[in-house]
Every structure is written in C-alpha cells, then in structure tokens.
Motif scaffolding. Structure first.
Motif, mmCIF file in Angstrom:
data_model
loop_
_atom_site.group_PDB
_atom_site.id
_atom_site.type_symbol
_atom_site.label_atom_id
_atom_site.label_comp_id
_atom_site.label_asym_id
_atom_site.label_seq_id
_atom_site.Cartn_x
_atom_site.Cartn_y
_atom_site.Cartn_z
ATOM 1 N N UNK A 198 0.834 -1.202 0.000
ATOM 2 C CA UNK A 198 0.000 0.000 0.000
ATOM 3 C C UNK A 198 0.870 1.253 0.000
ATOM 4 N N UNK B 2 0.346 5.260 1.149
ATOM 5 C CA UNK B 2 -0.499 6.242 1.816
ATOM 6 C C UNK B 2 0.225 7.582 1.865
ATOM 7 N N UNK C 9 -4.412 9.870 6.899
ATOM 8 C CA UNK C 9 -3.768 8.888 6.024
ATOM 9 C C UNK C 9 -4.684 8.616 4.841
ATOM 10 N N UNK D 293 -5.306 6.781 1.286
ATOM 11 C CA UNK D 293 -4.842 5.673 0.470
ATOM 12 C C UNK D 293 -4.665 6.160 -0.971
ATOM 13 N N UNK E 107 -2.893 0.517 -4.030
ATOM 14 C CA UNK E 107 -2.415 -0.707 -3.419
ATOM 15 C C UNK E 107 -2.354 -1.839 -4.429
ATOM 16 N N UNK F 64 -4.170 -9.594 3.579
ATOM 17 C CA UNK F 64 -5.100 -8.703 4.247
ATOM 18 C C UNK F 64 -4.995 -8.690 5.755
ATOM 19 N N UNK G 235 -4.860 6.207 14.887
ATOM 20 C CA UNK G 235 -5.657 6.147 13.670
ATOM 21 C C UNK G 235 -6.627 4.976 13.746
ATOM 22 N N UNK H 191 -11.377 -2.092 7.159
ATOM 23 C CA UNK H 191 -11.110 -2.926 5.996
ATOM 24 C C UNK H 191 -12.434 -3.531 5.544
ATOM 25 N N UNK I 23 -8.777 -6.206 0.353
ATOM 26 C CA UNK I 23 -7.542 -5.937 1.093
ATOM 27 C C UNK I 23 -7.389 -4.439 1.347
ATOM 28 N N UNK I 24 -8.431 -3.682 1.083
ATOM 29 C CA UNK I 24 -8.358 -2.225 1.122
ATOM 30 C C UNK I 24 -8.575 -1.702 2.528
ATOM 31 N N UNK I 25 -7.576 -0.984 3.054
ATOM 32 C CA UNK I 25 -7.661 -0.359 4.364
ATOM 33 C C UNK I 25 -7.900 1.139 4.190
ATOM 34 N N UNK I 26 -8.954 1.646 4.836
ATOM 35 C CA UNK I 26 -9.229 3.078 4.838
ATOM 36 C C UNK I 26 -8.981 3.594 6.247
ATOM 37 N N UNK I 27 -8.193 4.676 6.338
ATOM 38 C CA UNK I 27 -7.876 5.240 7.637
ATOM 39 C C UNK I 27 -8.632 6.550 7.861
ATOM 40 N N UNK I 28 -8.802 6.891 9.130
ATOM 41 C CA UNK I 28 -9.365 8.176 9.490
ATOM 42 C C UNK I 28 -8.297 9.250 9.502
#
Lengths: 112, 109
Positions: free
Chosen positions: A33, A35, A43, A45, A48, A98, B86, B90, B95-100
């Motif tokens: 990934x 970021x 953060x 994205x 990825x 993941x 943070x 997901x 596999x996508x991670x979204x952060x605040x």
C-alpha cells in the motif's frame, strides 16, 4: 526483525521536478500500500497492489502520480511534475493476505 | 463508499484520567475495524483489531454496529500513551484499508 524499508527518508525538491519514492516490502508479503499523511486529511490511500497487480489507485491524481511494482521486492511511487501541494509524508505498508499492515518509516517530501 | 471519521484532531487528558478516542465509520457491509498507533519517532503499528477482542496496553474497543462506532477506551491514561491514533476500516472480502484523519492524544503529567 523484518521491516518495510522506504527510501529516501527525506526529499526536498523544486516544483516541476520528478520525485521517485521506493519501498521494499517485507519478504513474503503479497499486499503493498501507498499512503499519504497530511494534517488535514490524515492517512489517504493512494494505491495498493496484491501479488504485484494494481487493485486500486483511485486515490491518486492520475495526471501526475504513478505507482508500480516492477518485482516483488520493490514498489515505486512517482510524481511528475511535483507541486508544492504534494508536500507530505508518504508511507508504504505491506501485509499478508489482508492481515495487519506493517508500515515503513515514511518519506518526508517537501516541494518548494 | 467507505469512510472513517475521527472527530477530534487533538485530545488532552491528565495522567490517570479515562480516555476515549472516537471513531465512526460508514460502510454498508460487514467491516473489520482496527486501531493503529504512531508513537514519537516510531512506525505506525497495529494496536488492536475488533475481531480479536483483546486488550492491548490497557486499551479496549468495542464495535457498535448500531451506532457504526469503534471508540478506543482506556480507564487510566499513562504518559506513555501520548501518540497519534488512527482508526481504520477494511471492507470485507477486500484488502483495502481506509484510515481516518487521526487523533493526537496528549497525556499530561
């Protein structure tokens, strides 16, 4: 102790120049990934990959940013041409199937 | 679209006081929620994940699907808890991670 390695740690460049950031993910990890960290957005994205194939780069400004994984040990993020608003810390992270993400130390980019 | 909201950019508490860092999410499916922490001069690292339901360094977080929240709590803050926190989501099956946007916690002596 396996770690994600990012280079360079710091980069100062002038507006209009090309910037390339590199990342070596942890050996065996199949997701990588990119970021961008800013005070306002947190953060974000950018892109990825899974098994070196790009899965999502919708967070990236397509006209100037590009992300690639030429092989399993290297991911690159390129900005051409760079602009002052690109100044931020860019993080690479890798993971396995993941599971939790392992982050690099980041590249602090300043575009003057 | 998935979204993670952390309403506080900065939270200051005194040592020994309770701490609650807020996290709300927007996602139509079944999410996996995480808290990541970045201590000064260290890398971002996983603090805890909701599916493991464990307590790390005295922190806990409960997933409330009705309120779409995943607040991080600790009954007695310590100075070494000062860091950037943070919340991340997901989406299931990806596999996508979204952060605040993150919350900086300062624990005052």
């Amino acid at each position: 102790d396996a770690r994600v390695t990012q280079t360079p740690r710091h980069k100062v460049t002038e507006m209009g120049q090309e910037v390339t950031m590199r990342c070596q993910p942890i050996l065996g990890h199949n997701t990588v990934f990119w970021y961008r960290q800013t005070m306002m957005q947190g953060l974000e994205l950018l892109a990825y990959f899974r098994n070196r194939a790009p899965l999502d780069d919708s967070g990236m400004p397509k006209d100037r940013f590009s992300a690639e994984m030429p092989d399993a040990t290297l991911a690159t993020l390129k900005i051409q041409p760079s602009e002052p608003r690109d100044s931020a810390v860019y993080f690479c992270a890798s993971g396995l199937q993941g599971e939790k993400l392992f982050f690099g130390s980041g590249t602090q980019l300043s575009v003057l | 679209a998935q979204r993670v909201t952390q309403p506080e950019k900065l939270l200051s508490v005194f040592k020994g006081a309770p701490v609650e860092l807020k996290c709300n999410y927007s996602y139509s499916g079944s999410p996996e929620l995480f808290w990541y922490v970045q201590y000064s001069r260290q890398r971002l690292q996983l603090l805890l994940r909701h599916i493991s339901r464990e307590s790390i360094k005295g922190f806990t977080a409960d997933l409330n699907k009705g309120e779409t929240s995943f607040h991080l709590k600790k009954p007695f803050a310590q100075e070494e808890d000062s860091a950037m926190y943070y919340c991340a989501l997901k989406a299931s099956g990806t596999y996508k991670y979204i952060f605040g946007t993150g919350t900086r916690l300062k624990v005052l002596a």
